[in-house]
Structure formats: C-alpha cells, structure tokens
Scaffold this active site. Structure first.
Site, PDB file in Angstrom:
ATOM      1  N   SER A   1      -4.434   3.201   5.384  1.00  0.00           N
ATOM      2  CA  SER A   1      -5.656   2.552   4.888  1.00  0.00           C
ATOM      3  C   SER A   1      -6.617   2.233   6.022  1.00  0.00           C
ATOM      4  O   SER A   1      -7.825   2.489   5.906  1.00  0.00           O
ATOM      5  CB  SER A   1      -5.301   1.282   4.106  1.00  0.00           C
TER       6      SER A   1
ATOM      7  N   ARG B   1       6.336 -10.125   9.491  1.00  0.00           N
ATOM      8  CA  ARG B   1       5.709 -10.480   8.221  1.00  0.00           C
ATOM      9  C   ARG B   1       6.780 -10.744   7.159  1.00  0.00           C
ATOM     10  O   ARG B   1       6.584 -11.562   6.251  1.00  0.00           O
ATOM     11  CB  ARG B   1       4.752  -9.380   7.771  1.00  0.00           C
TER      12      ARG B   1
ATOM     13  N   HIS C   1       2.590   3.925   1.243  1.00  0.00           N
ATOM     14  CA  HIS C   1       1.824   2.884   1.943  1.00  0.00           C
ATOM     15  C   HIS C   1       1.827   1.624   1.074  1.00  0.00           C
ATOM     16  O   HIS C   1       2.871   1.038   0.850  1.00  0.00           O
ATOM     17  CB  HIS C   1       0.410   3.391   2.231  1.00  0.00           C
TER      18      HIS C   1
ATOM     19  N   ASP D   1       7.059  -5.399   2.776  1.00  0.00           N
ATOM     20  CA  ASP D   1       7.151  -5.172   1.340  1.00  0.00           C
ATOM     21  C   ASP D   1       8.477  -5.622   0.750  1.00  0.00           C
ATOM     22  O   ASP D   1       8.583  -5.819  -0.463  1.00  0.00           O
ATOM     23  CB  ASP D   1       6.954  -3.680   1.029  1.00  0.00           C
TER      24      ASP D   1
ATOM     25  N   HIS E   1      10.045   1.363   9.000  1.00  0.00           N
ATOM     26  CA  HIS E   1       8.619   1.312   9.320  1.00  0.00           C
ATOM     27  C   HIS E   1       8.317   2.407  10.322  1.00  0.00           C
ATOM     28  O   HIS E   1       9.155   2.744  11.167  1.00  0.00           O
ATOM     29  CB  HIS E   1       8.234  -0.062   9.889  1.00  0.00           C
TER      30      HIS E   1
END
Length: 473
Positions: free
Chosen positions: A278, A363, A308, A409, A354
């Site tokens: 993105s 995160r 993504h 995620d 990742h």
C-alpha cells in the site's frame, strides 16, 4: 532535520534532551516541545522544509555515487525483497527491532505521544504531527490538530450517492475505495496544477488534500460500515471527541475501552516504511503527480489484497474455524494438529510471518498488552496466546520461513471482536483509515523534496539468462 528525543519522565521533559543512538549507530535527536507551542502544523512544516531540501541536495551531490548493495537474480525474481531502492522519511523498519516512527519505537510512542485520557493510548493526531515534523507534539498541539481535522471532515453529498450506487453486498473495501475516488473532485492539488502552480509550491496543495483526506476518511469508512451492517443508520461526528474516539463513535461503539483500542489501532497501523504494497503503491502513483486522493485510492486497492491488508480479516476467520471445529477449550496438542492440517492442506496460518521482520512484531506485542489489561479472560484471546506458543515451532520445523513469529494481524481481529466489531470483512477498512496517515505524511514530503517519477528497470527471463551466462564465462 534536527531531531531531539527525550526518554525522561514527562515532568522532566522541559529541561532535558537525551542523546540516543539510531539504527545506524549515528546520533539522532528528537525534540519534545513544551512551552509556548505553535499550534499551526502547516507553519511548523513550512519552516522545516528548506533545511530538508538542502539536506537532500547535499546527500545527492556528495554521496550520489555510493553503492548501497548488490542486486541478485533472487531479488529480481523474489518481489525485490531486500533491495534498497526507496526514500521514506516517516518510518524505518528494522528486521529485529520492528518499526520506528521518526526514530521512536511503539513503546516510546505510547509513553511520549499525547493521549486523550490520562495514561491512555496515544492519539493518532499526535503521531501525524510526529510523522510530518519529526517532533513529539504537546497535548495542546495534538488537541489543536484534532480540532482542525474535525473542521475538515465535511463530506459532499455526491460521495454518499456514489457509494449508494454500489450493491450493498459489495466488499467494504470496494465501497471505501469508491468513496475515496468520489472525494477526488475536491482536490486542491489538481486545481492548483491546472492553474500552473510552480513545482516548489507543490507541497502546499498536497498538504491541504492530505489533511482533508485524513479528516474525511473516518466518516466515509463509518458510512460504509453502517450501510452494510446497520441498515444505513449513520451516526454523526461528535465534536468533543478526538480522531480515534470519533471513529469508534461513528461506527456505533460507545465503550471507552473501544475508543482507546481505536486510538491504539489507528496509531500502530499508520506506517510501516515504504516498501509494503500500500505504501509503495501510494508513493508510485503520486510520483506521477497524481493527487493524494488518486494515490491513496490506488494504495487501498493494494491493501485489499489477501497478502497485505486483507490478512487481518483472514486471521479472525481462521481462528473462528478452529473454535467451530475444536471448541474454545482446545488443548495445545489439538491446536498443533489443526495447524498441521492447515499447512498440509496447502494453506498458510494467517497472522504469522513477515516479509522484513525476523522477530515478533511489536505491533502484536502492544495489542497483547492491551488484551492482558482489558480482556485477559476472553476465550479468543486465550486461543491467540496458545497459537503464539504452538505455531512458531511448527513453522521452524517446516524450515521454509525466515520469520515464524506473529505479526500485527494475528491479534487485531480478536480485540475488535471482543468489543462487538465482529464483521471480519470490514477490518481492512480500519487498516485503510490508519494507513492514510503514513502515506499522506510521506506524500507531503515527496512533494516538498521534489522527489522524481519512479521508473525502475525491468528485464525478461531471457535477459537474465544471457546476463548470467556472460557473468559465469
């Protein structure tokens, strides 16, 4: 740009600036602003730009021919992984340490950025200020920016009519991206460019477009949510709330913990350097001098891909499939069997691995800490905790992944689900709202620094074969 970082307690910030090493072992300084703050973000940015323009010119003139590494065939065939080829000022991703926003780690951002409530999660407005200026804002500056964003958030009626032209069954990301494209007709950059604005001023209408876009996205995104899942019954903005709190409010969630979660969610999803799909898409499209609306709409379409941003949707759906088949009280041995079943079926375990990181995503860690604080007994959170213990050893045993650890995620869907936002198909829209802050911040600097059209060289397999034959001769 000259930066200052303080690692002292807030009560000591007025009198102390502490040197800290950055990732390349050079000295970086971050400034904590404390007295008589200038509340105008644009004027602060305008003062910083000439210095950074000179810095770029010096870097190019003195070091333009310095090699940054070798390009291998594996890099060309492997999605350009490991290839350094993009300037991205707002954040830097270290394989072991994770993301740093203008030099600050996520725990440092949680400690230093202003919060909406005492000892709360950081306000996204504070991170926007940090990304644009390299300076940690005061609470007054963050509140001023929050007020400015609310003043920019009015949506033209044609945007809603454009979304309504789509079937209500269209994917939320399709409706969201359509809404962003409909906003483009108000682009200040397009108007200024058509009038012949000098390139040295490109950043100014880009700034206006970017802040307008960031301000308007929560309203568009919540409209899509309420249209699809709540019979079109929309909720107006609350002028007393900040960016993250208002987003949760307009979605229909009044729980103070949900508002805190939204502040954390938006903040940690804003930026992840420039090489992800993105961010790179937004930069690439903008390099053609497409305005921020066109550029961000393109970025959203990249974010909607399963590899993504759509991954956060896939994680919760996969976790729920585990519960449906094995129950909430699944043992670790049963979980191992289910993971192997997934992998042997030619699928991946979503939320793990990742492209850059080689350790657990920070995160993920901060979301886990949020869950331990607010929802330690949630069954799906407990399942996520078991997955953290079970999945990495299995992926290491396979020997096909460089990073078996959970990413961002792996956790976000469980938190959202706990507070009632159970519609997994919508999750990528939340990601999109967040990512606008990082992409637009860098886009403003792209225009301020006069970065050129992106145009890498491509080759064919025949070219590679011939080149390798000559190299081996």
């Amino acid at each position: 740009m000259v930066f200052f970082r303080s690692v002292s307690l807030l009560s000591k910030l007025r009198s102390r600036a502490v040197r800290q090493p950055n990732l390349s072992n050079s000295v970086r300084w971050l400034q904590i602003q404390t007295s008589s703050p200038d509340l105008d973000l644009r004027s602060q940015l305008k003062d910083l730009i000439p210095e950074q323009q000179d810095r770029l010119k010096k870097l190019k003139s003195e070091h333009g021919k310095v090699q940054l590494g070798n390009i291998t065939v594996d890099m060309v065939l492997g999605g350009m992984r490991g290839m350094t080829g993009l300037l991205w000022e707002t954040s830097l991703l270290d394989p072991d340490e994770g993301i740093r926003f203008r030099g600050l780690s996520i725990p440092e951002c949680q400690k230093l950025l202003p919060s909406a409530k005492p000892s709360g999660e950081p306000m996204p407005e504070g991170l926007l200020w940090l990304l644009l200026t390299g300076k940690v804002p005061t609470k007054e500056q963050a509140d001023s920016l929050s007020q400015e964003l609310r003043s920019r958030a009015t949506i033209p009626d044609h945007v809603f009519k454009t979304i309504e032209a789509l079937p209500v069954t269209a994917h939320p990301m399709t409706q969201f991206a359509t809404g962003v494209m409909a906003l483009q007709v108000q682009s200040e950059f397009q108007k200024a460019y058509e009038k012949g604005i000098h390139k040295s001023k490109f950043w100014e209408p880009t700034y206006e477009d970017s802040l307008n876009l960031i301000a308007q996205l929560p309203t568009v995104a919540s409209y899509v949510y309420r249209r699809i899942y709540k019979n079109g019954q929309t909720i107006p903005m609350d002028d007393s709330l900040d960016y993250g709190g208002n987003f949760a409010h307009m979605l229909g969630f009044g729980n103070p913990e949900m508002k805190e979660l939204m502040r954390l969610y938006v903040t940690i999803h804003t930026d992840h350097e420039g090489g992800n799909v993105s961010a790179h898409t937004g930069h690439l499209v903008a390099s053609a001098l497409s305005d921020p609306y066109l550029s961000f709409a393109a970025a959203l379409n990249g974010l909607a891909g399963p590899l993504h941003g759509l991954a956060n949707q896939e994680v919760l759906l996969w976790i729920k499939s585990v519960v449906e088949e094995c129950g909430e009280n699944i043992t670790k041995e049963q979980l191992k069997d289910y993971v192997w079943k997934t992998l042997n079926g030619g699928k991946v375990v979503p939320g793990f691995g990742h492209g850059v990181l080689r350790k657990t995503d920070p995160r993920y860690t901060c979301q886990r800490e949020f869950a331990l604080k607010h929802l330690p007994n949630d069954p799906l959170f407990q399942l996520v905790s078991k997955l953290y213990e079970v999945v990495p050893p299995i992926l290491l045993e396979l020997g096909k992944v460089k990073n078996p650890w959970p990413n961002v995620d792996a956790h976000s869907g469980v938190l959202l689900n706990h507070y009632g936002l159970t519609e997994a198909r919508y999750y990528t829209v939340l990601f999109g709202v967040s990512r606008a802050i990082g992409i637009c911040s860098q886009l403003i600097w792209d225009r301020a620094l006069g970065l050129p059209l992106e145009r890498p060289k491509s080759v064919t397999m025949e070219w590679l074969e011939n080149y390798c034959k000559k190299a081996a001769a």
